[in-house]
Write an enzyme that holds these catalytic residues in place. Structure first.
Site, PDB file in Angstrom:
ATOM      1  N   ASP A   1      46.137  53.741  19.431  1.00 17.23           N
ATOM      2  CA  ASP A   1      46.330  55.072  18.864  1.00 17.23           C
ATOM      3  C   ASP A   1      45.037  55.713  18.374  1.00 17.23           C
ATOM      4  O   ASP A   1      45.047  56.505  17.439  1.00 17.23           O
ATOM      5  CB  ASP A   1      47.360  55.015  17.719  1.00 17.23           C
ATOM      6  CG  ASP A   1      48.014  56.367  17.469  1.00 17.23           C
ATOM      7  OD1 ASP A   1      48.114  57.156  18.427  1.00 17.23           O
ATOM      8  OD2 ASP A   1      48.401  56.643  16.312  1.00 17.23           O
TER       9      ASP A   1
ATOM     10  N   SER B   1      43.992  58.375  25.546  1.00 18.75           N
ATOM     11  CA  SER B   1      44.695  59.154  26.570  1.00 18.75           C
ATOM     12  C   SER B   1      44.588  60.647  26.294  1.00 18.75           C
ATOM     13  O   SER B   1      44.436  61.463  27.215  1.00 18.75           O
ATOM     14  CB  SER B   1      46.169  58.736  26.633  1.00 18.75           C
ATOM     15  OG  SER B   1      46.295  57.375  26.988  1.00 18.75           O
TER      16      SER B   1
ATOM     17  N   ASP C   1      41.440  54.909  31.720  1.00 23.20           N
ATOM     18  CA  ASP C   1      42.012  54.873  30.379  1.00 23.20           C
ATOM     19  C   ASP C   1      42.549  53.461  30.148  1.00 23.20           C
ATOM     20  O   ASP C   1      43.517  53.048  30.786  1.00 23.20           O
ATOM     21  CB  ASP C   1      43.131  55.912  30.261  1.00 23.20           C
ATOM     22  CG  ASP C   1      43.764  55.912  28.881  1.00 23.20           C
ATOM     23  OD1 ASP C   1      43.089  55.489  27.933  1.00 23.20           O
ATOM     24  OD2 ASP C   1      44.933  56.323  28.756  1.00 23.20           O
TER      25      ASP C   1
ATOM     26  N   GLY D   1      44.906  49.868  24.375  1.00 26.54           N
ATOM     27  CA  GLY D   1      44.306  49.401  23.137  1.00 26.54           C
ATOM     28  C   GLY D   1      44.951  48.159  22.561  1.00 26.54           C
ATOM     29  O   GLY D   1      44.340  47.458  21.770  1.00 26.54           O
TER      30      GLY D   1
ATOM     31  N   GLY E   1      57.722  11.742  42.555  1.00 24.13           N
ATOM     32  CA  GLY E   1      59.119  11.857  42.145  1.00 24.13           C
ATOM     33  C   GLY E   1      59.251  11.547  40.675  1.00 24.13           C
ATOM     34  O   GLY E   1      58.289  11.142  40.004  1.00 24.13           O
TER      35      GLY E   1
ATOM     36  N   SER F   1      53.096  12.550  39.350  1.00 23.17           N
ATOM     37  CA  SER F   1      52.302  13.724  39.764  1.00 23.17           C
ATOM     38  C   SER F   1      53.173  14.983  39.747  1.00 23.17           C
ATOM     39  O   SER F   1      53.510  15.533  40.796  1.00 23.17           O
ATOM     40  CB  SER F   1      51.671  13.502  41.141  1.00 23.17           C
ATOM     41  OG  SER F   1      52.592  13.049  42.096  1.00 23.17           O
TER      42      SER F   1
END
Length: 639
Positions: free
Chosen positions: A39, A43, A115, A118, A473, A547
């Site tokens: 803010d 933009s 742009d 933020g 497995g 694994s």
């Protein structure tokens, strides 16, 4: 007075259009970003720039006015932020989420502005926007002053190599255009900027809402003498000349071979210049040749420089392909496979130390592993903190190792050959961005020793083809049982084998490792390296490891020649494996005594396309072992 003939009028119009196009075609282009905390008005500022530069069509303006009314904007006919906040979620929440790119121009220059969001959670998007920018406009709300996100974005901009910083103290109208407040904020920011190495920046008091000091100096700030934001953007010196003064660097994007009579190498020149007759070196091979032609769609050139996309033809038929770098023969970049780097972590999942990721640098793509970070950086205090991994938005320094030599330059010298991204191999998510500092000394001093007895000679002596039979497995699936039966049968047939079992290895080679995700990755990496050495000796290696992660199994596969890694999935449902529970591990895991146990509180990623699948609910271990041996020895195909 006679009217001008129509054909003359058309000719004049065409002449004006040509002149206009020629004028704008040769304008310089500035890429910049707006960033800062939530803010701060990023933009709104970009919307104001688009509006004041008359880059909005009438239908867009009408829609914008209508959207502004729907948003309930008070005291202002137009909500300029809506020009940039294109996502529905952005408009609903009044925030920027994704990077929005916009184009506009003035009489003196063209611009592409990004742009950037933020919010801290969208820092990854900010890094994306900053990666190609020449300049950063860092906004500060005049009411709030320098915030954590201001520091984070400033640090990242400096880290990424943006040399031009504009400190835009916004919303001056909400502090009655106070010069003392402006001076206080600039002094606070200067103290921080100098501590991270930003030696110069341009500070401007502005109001994106009111338009103060955007395109014209404002009567509300008589104490400020300029320049305005647009004037600064129009006149700031670009760094293209510096790139052109450096030695030639052109990453090869593709080999241009439209027919048998033409062969060239296409790419964007990152730095330097080239002419026909120049001696060049192709890296990493080091082969040299001479440029014979510089080819473009508009014809051959006598010279090409940084920023131009061209195709180079050589006098010699040397090996050159995508990922190689064409450089000045007498001033080539470095080639190495171990580096110190700074990493910005961009993923919700933390860095897994030892895991293999894709690294993309320029047109090069290599496999890379990241070591435990040396430290992370606190953007507020700049303290160096100890860390075992990198979490979302963390910035850290770590050593990385690639699976083959990488052509590079330090990021401070070249964004193209010094900046990289990390990609998770299975999901193709971009998980990190990084900057290379330097190659490690061991990368230059440790070399492969040429050996007279090759792996092929070892295999020939044993009359067999080396292979790794990788049994994977769940715990209790029967991996070790079946692997042991397979080895006994192969041994009886006269094959030279060795069985690496998960439990046995943890008594010696890997006894320092636990069962965290990072330790599991390192466990498999070490076993993979040992298995590779054993195949170099000509052995058939059998491994029986849970694994659990597909990425690590693929990492071991990539270590070996094609066809030598045979993944055997011992497919046993969890309830069946748990019912067996020979070692009592599932019981301990269910009671909370055993953490990070696969299948209970740690995931198992089942193979999607294993070479062999064993369904232990349909065949006995003896039947599975016989089938595997028959397949390995070529007696019959797997079914």
């Amino acid at each position: 007075m006679t009217d001008t003939p129509v054909y003359q009028t058309e000719a004049l119009i065409a002449e004006d259009i040509d002149a206009y196009l020629d004028k704008h075609q040769h304008k310089t282009m500035l890429r910049f970003i707006t960033c800062g905390s939530v803010d701060d008005g990023k933009s709104t500022l970009i919307g104001r720039l688009l509006y004041d530069s008359k880059m909005i069509f009438e239908d867009q303006l009408a829609a914008l006015e209508n959207d502004s009314k729907k948003q309930g904007t008070q005291g202002q006919e137009i909500d300029f932020a809506l020009l940039v906040d294109g996502l529905a979620a952005e408009r609903e929440q009044g925030i920027t989420i994704d990077v929005a790119y916009r184009f506009f121009g003035t009489e003196k220059r063209k611009f592409i502005v990004a742009d950037c969001p933020g919010h801290e959670q969208y820092t990854r998007n900010m890094v994306t926007g900053a990666s190609t920018a020449d300049l950063a406009v860092i906004l500060i709300d005049a009411r709030k002053g320098v915030l954590t996100q201001t520091r984070r974005h400033s640090f990242l901009c400096h880290l990424i190599g943006i040399r031009h910083i504009v400190l835009a103290v916004n919303k001056m109208d909400l502090v009655d255009y106070s010069q003392s407040r402006f001076d206080e904020i600039v002094a606070d920011y200067r103290a921080f900027a100098e501590s991270i190495g930003i030696t110069a920046f341009t500070a401007l008091p502005i109001s994106g809402f009111k338009g103060d000091n955007i395109t014209a100096l404002s009567a509300n700030t008589p104490w400020f003498t300029g320049p305005t934001l647009v004037e600064h953007l129009e006149t700031v010196e670009l760094d293209n000349t510096a790139d052109q003064a450096r030695p030639l660097r052109m990453p090869v994007q593709w080999v241009n071979r439209p027919n048998l009579d033409f062969r060239g190498f296409s790419g964007l020149i990152a730095s330097g210049s080239v002419r026909p007759g120049d001696a060049v070196r192709v890296l990493p091979s080091g082969k040299t040749s001479t440029v014979t032609r510089i080819v473009t769609l508009d014809g051959d050139l006598d010279q090409a420089a940084a920023g131009q996309s061209v195709t180079l033809c050589f006098a010699d038929e040397i090996d050159c392909s995508r990922g190689d770098v064409i450089a000045a023969a007498d001033a080539p970049p470095e080639v190495a496979d171990q580096f110190e780097s700074t990493l910005v972590w961009l993923d919700d999942d933390a860095l897994l130390v030892g895991r293999s990721y894709w690294l993309k640098l320029g047109t090069q793509t290599v496999s890379v592993t990241v070591q435990a970070p040396k430290y992370t950086i606190n953007v507020n205090t700049l303290d160096k903190l100890a860390a075992k991994t990198l979490e979302l938005n963390a910035i850290g320094v770590a050593e990385i190792t690639t699976d083959r030599p990488l052509v590079f330059e330090p990021y401070t010298d070249s964004r193209t050959l010094g900046g990289f991204i990390l990609i998770e191999k299975l999901s193709n998510r971009t998980v990190g961005a990084g900057m290379l500092h330097f190659s490690l000394r061991r990368a230059q001093n440790v070399h492969w020793q040429a050996l007279d007895i090759t792996r092929a000679a070892h295999a020939a002596l044993k009359h067999q083809k080396p292979a790794v039979l990788w049994f994977t497995g769940l715990s209790g699936s029967g991996k070790s049982t079946i692997a042991n039966m397979v080895e006994k049968r192969l041994h009886a047939l006269g094959h030279h084998t060795f069985l690496l079992d998960g439990d046995n290895v943890r008594h010696g080679l890997n006894k320092d490792l636990g069962f965290t995700e990072a330790d599991r990755i390192e466990n498999i990496r070490r076993v993979g390296e040992v298995a590779k050495l054993m195949t170099d000796a000509g052995l058939i290696v059998l491994t029986a490891f849970i694994s659990p992660f597909a990425a690590e199994r693929e990492m071991v596969r990539a270590m070996l020649p094609a066809g030598e890694f045979i993944e055997i999935f011992v497919d046993t449902p969890l309830e069946v494996a748990e019912a067996r529970d020979v070692k009592g591990l599932y019981k301990k895991a269910r009671s909370g005594q055993l953490k990070n146990f696969t299948g209970i509180d740690s995931p198992y990623e089942a193979p999607r396309n294993p070479e062999i699948r064993v369904d232990t609910t349909r065949e006995t271990p003896e039947e599975a072992a016989t089938r595997i041996v028959d397949m390995i020895t070529g007696n019959r195909d797997d079914s």
